[in-house]
Design an enzyme around this catalytic site. Structure first.
Site, PDB file in Angstrom:
ATOM      1  N   HIS A 204      24.533  38.667  37.293  1.00 33.39           N
ATOM      2  CA  HIS A 204      24.021  38.953  36.041  1.00 33.39           C
ATOM      3  C   HIS A 204      24.200  37.718  35.139  1.00 33.39           C
ATOM      4  O   HIS A 204      23.794  37.698  33.894  1.00 33.39           O
ATOM      5  CB  HIS A 204      24.711  40.010  35.313  1.00 33.39           C
ATOM      6  CG  HIS A 204      26.198  39.807  35.043  1.00 33.39           C
ATOM      7  ND1 HIS A 204      27.225  39.952  35.733  1.00 33.39           N
ATOM      8  CD2 HIS A 204      26.638  39.509  33.640  1.00 33.39           C
ATOM      9  CE1 HIS A 204      28.348  39.382  35.122  1.00 33.39           C
ATOM     10  NE2 HIS A 204      28.186  39.191  33.666  1.00 33.39           N
TER      11      HIS A 204
HETATM   12  C1  UD1 Z   1      27.854  40.456  28.769  1.00 34.78           C
HETATM   13  C2  UD1 Z   1      29.022  39.215  28.476  1.00 34.78           C
HETATM   14  C3  UD1 Z   1      29.480  38.747  29.688  1.00 34.78           C
HETATM   15  C4  UD1 Z   1      29.998  39.906  30.704  1.00 34.78           C
HETATM   16  C5  UD1 Z   1      28.839  41.161  30.792  1.00 34.78           C
HETATM   17  C6  UD1 Z   1      29.188  42.362  31.775  1.00 34.78           C
HETATM   18  C7  UD1 Z   1      28.275  37.937  26.419  1.00 34.78           C
HETATM   19  C8  UD1 Z   1      27.846  36.542  26.170  1.00 34.78           C
HETATM   20  N1  UD1 Z   1      28.235  38.251  27.982  1.00 34.78           N
HETATM   21  O1  UD1 Z   1      26.882  39.860  29.687  1.00 34.78           O
HETATM   22  O2  UD1 Z   1      30.532  37.932  29.658  1.00 34.78           O
HETATM   23  O3  UD1 Z   1      30.469  39.560  31.939  1.00 34.78           O
HETATM   24  O4  UD1 Z   1      28.539  41.440  29.480  1.00 34.78           O
HETATM   25  O5  UD1 Z   1      28.384  43.019  32.088  1.00 34.78           O
HETATM   26  O6  UD1 Z   1      28.741  38.703  25.707  1.00 34.78           O
HETATM   27  N2  UD1 Z   1      20.989  45.043  28.817  1.00 34.78           N
HETATM   28  C9  UD1 Z   1      20.525  46.282  28.713  1.00 34.78           C
HETATM   29  N3  UD1 Z   1      21.105  47.638  28.542  1.00 34.78           N
HETATM   30  C10 UD1 Z   1      22.474  47.276  28.125  1.00 34.78           C
HETATM   31  C11 UD1 Z   1      23.019  45.977  28.120  1.00 34.78           C
HETATM   32  C12 UD1 Z   1      22.235  44.920  28.244  1.00 34.78           C
HETATM   33  O7  UD1 Z   1      19.366  46.673  28.991  1.00 34.78           O
HETATM   34  O8  UD1 Z   1      23.344  48.342  27.827  1.00 34.78           O
HETATM   35  C13 UD1 Z   1      19.909  44.061  28.872  1.00 34.78           C
HETATM   36  C14 UD1 Z   1      19.534  43.427  27.770  1.00 34.78           C
HETATM   37  O9  UD1 Z   1      18.256  42.748  27.962  1.00 34.78           O
HETATM   38  C15 UD1 Z   1      20.372  42.252  27.293  1.00 34.78           C
HETATM   39  C16 UD1 Z   1      20.609  41.734  28.527  1.00 34.78           C
HETATM   40  O10 UD1 Z   1      20.802  42.921  29.254  1.00 34.78           O
HETATM   41  O11 UD1 Z   1      19.463  41.417  26.583  1.00 34.78           O
HETATM   42  C17 UD1 Z   1      21.901  41.066  28.537  1.00 34.78           C
HETATM   43  O12 UD1 Z   1      22.961  41.650  27.731  1.00 34.78           O
HETATM   44  P1  UD1 Z   1      24.106  40.922  27.203  1.00 34.78           P
HETATM   45  O13 UD1 Z   1      25.314  41.782  26.426  1.00 34.78           O
HETATM   46  O14 UD1 Z   1      23.459  39.829  26.226  1.00 34.78           O
HETATM   47  O15 UD1 Z   1      24.885  40.091  28.540  1.00 34.78           O
HETATM   48  P2  UD1 Z   1      25.349  40.102  29.696  1.00 34.78           P
HETATM   49  O16 UD1 Z   1      24.551  39.601  30.764  1.00 34.78           O
HETATM   50  O17 UD1 Z   1      25.443  41.751  29.841  1.00 34.78           O
END
Ligand code: UD1
Length: 363
Positions: A204
């Site tokens: 991810h």
């Molecule tokens: C985040 C953390 C990372 C951690 C990871 C665990 C940051 C910068 N990164 O990364 O350090 O290892 O969480 O999972 O804070 N999305 C959904 N549903 C959700 C959550 C996210 O659809 O419930 C999608 C959205 O399109 C979002 C993308 O996933 O833009 C990324 O989510 P984000 O929280 O930005 O970063 P992670 O890759 O999850």
């Protein structure tokens, strides 16, 4: 004493489960829980609260997804309101997410001490969002709790020596506590997997999945592990990875693997316990694989858990087919598991003692 604890993303729910529970059990302080809402899908958030018995948050900021600035800004302003209203003695934050940095910044600007759990991790590239978040959070923290001696050394190299403790890793505490509830056989049976004959994979990390070449390279590598080394590869799909695979037109590669929706703590640990080995770019899972006695190929250019690479247990690999197959062939082989790197399973209690020793702590 009142401490606000801020969580928002999967790895933080796991850590809060232990530290929040210990704070309540030991009557250490009034523990107020805030969920930023960075992770919001049921299988990215609710399932962890249910499985790990975390109480309902006292506040939910609902920040959702967005650009880094949007997420950080929403959590920053939301946290400022809560800190002004609650007037806690300190704010506790975990790890390295945008939620962590936003909370730490809001508290530091209000002259409230910040307690950073999982402090002192450092890794390349320095441009990685998590690296920026952890360096800045440590810089403005009053209490830094490190998982191992390496954390203390990293902080000392930056001149941070006051308020630093090596407490061990709460994820190890949780592993020991929850292990009796892992169900490797039943989980495998439900997914038609044979224990010891499949690989658990997760990916991810933004620099891996947001670039078409590396996403393709990693999926080709996982498919090659399945086809050349003969292990089924199970890939629970993070929403970010699924979206990018669709955008980049590589869903055909996903079809060559066994994919499923993101899984909760009990299921992922049941799978890790039953897998032959793990391939992942998750900071948490590479260490949890070790707790489960499984080696891990880490799809990252560097890792904060360098001890596990230096002792030969884990191995780093590049987001390309050849490197992944090479790493997988290497870690297929059994090795004597090094012990005791991340504490004795009582990190939560050590964190509580580190906090109540601080000058700001009062009854
Ligand atoms: C985040 C953390 C990372 C951690 C990871 C665990 C940051 C910068 N990164 O990364 O350090 O290892 O969480 O999972 O804070 N999305 C959904 N549903 C959700 C959550 C996210 O659809 O419930 C999608 C959205 O399109 C979002 C993308 O996933 O833009 C990324 O989510 P984000 O929280 O930005 O970063 P992670 O890759 O999850």
């Amino acid at each position: 004493m009142k401490v606000i604890s801020l969580v928002g993303a999967r790895p933080q729910f796991v850590k809060e489960a232990l530290v929040g529970e210990a704070a309540r059990r030991l009557n250490a302080w009034q523990h107020v829980l805030v969920h930023s809402g960075q992770h919001y899908d049921a299988n990215m958030s609710d399932i962890f609260f249910e499985e790990l018995g975390i109480p309902r948050p006292d506040y939910h900021l609902g920040i959702g997804s967005g650009s880094h600035a949007q997420m950080t800004a929403a959590a920053l302003t939301g946290m400022e309101d809560i800190l002004l209203k609650e007037r806690p003695d300190a704010l506790m934050v975990y790890g390295d997410t945008n939620t962590t940095l936003a909370g730490a910044l809001a508290a530091a600007k209000l002259h409230l001490p910040v307690i950073h759990v999982e402090a002192g991790i450092r890794m390349l590239p320095k441009t990685m969002p998590e690296e920026i978040n952890r360096v800045l959070t440590d810089r403005i923290s009053a209490v830094m709790c490190c998982c191992s001696e390496l954390g203390r050394r990293n902080l000392a190299a930056e001149g941070l020596t006051v308020g630093v403790s090596v407490t061990g890793d709460v994820m190890y505490d949780l592993f020991l506590r929850m292990q009796p509830r892992f169900t490797p056989e039943a989980t495998c049976a439900a997914m038609s997997l044979r224990p010891g004959e499949f690989v658990l994979a997760t990916l991810h990390r933004d620099y891996n999945v947001d670039t078409p070449a590396s996403l393709r390279g990693m999926l080709e590598g996982l498919a090659a592990v399945q086809e050349e080394l003969g292990f089924a590869v199970l890939l629970p799909l993070h929403p970010r990875t699924r979206k990018r695979a669709e955008e980049f037109g590589v869903t055909g590669l996903l079809e060559r693997l066994r994919t499923c929706a993101p899984v909760g703590y009990l299921e992922v640990m049941s799978l890790a316990s039953a897998a032959r080995f793990v391939i992942s770019d998750s900071g948490g899972l590479q260490k949890e694989a070790y707790y489960a006695g499984k080696r891990c190929a880490v799809m990252m250019p560097d890792t904060g858990w360098r001890e596990l690479v230096e002792c030969g247990w884990n191995t780093l690999c590049a987001p390309e087919q050849k490197s992944i197959v090479q790493a997988a062939s290497h870690i297929m082989e059994p090795l004597a598991c090094p012990e005791g790197i991340y504490g004795d399973g009582r990190a939560a209690e050590s964190i509580i003692s580190a906090v109540i020793r601080m000058p700001f702590a009062r009854a």
